[in-house]
Design a protein around this motif. Structure first.
Motif: not given
Length: 83
Positions: A1-7, A46-47
């Motif tokens: 999924m494109k919006n998954i980014i990490t801290a 949240r997304q």
């Protein structure tokens, strides 16, 4: 999924473009306390929060690199003189 980014990606992205949490908050519309909690992994965001953060950082020239066996990361988008 494109919006998954990490801290760590968010922290690194801010470092690349020299933004404080205040600046990211202003550009993304996400409260500074929320950004702090996301970056320290004190909460599961949240997304919509991740989307707002990602879009603000991408608009500033950050390219998020997905986990592809070499580790997730960030880089600055290469800008060309001809577009």
């Amino acid at each position: 999924m494109k919006n998954i980014i990490t801290a760590p990606q968010i922290r690194a992205a801010r470092g690349l473009i020299g933004w404080s949490r205040d600046e990211l908050s202003e550009k993304s519309g996400v409260p500074k306390i929320t950004i702090s909690r996301v970056e320290t992994e004190a909460t599961t965001p949240r997304q919509s929060t991740l989307t707002a953060i990602r879009e603000a950082l991408e608009a500033a020239g950050v390219d998020f690199i997905a986990e592809n066996g070499g580790g997730a990361g960030v880089r600055l988008v290469k800008v060309t003189k001809n577009g």
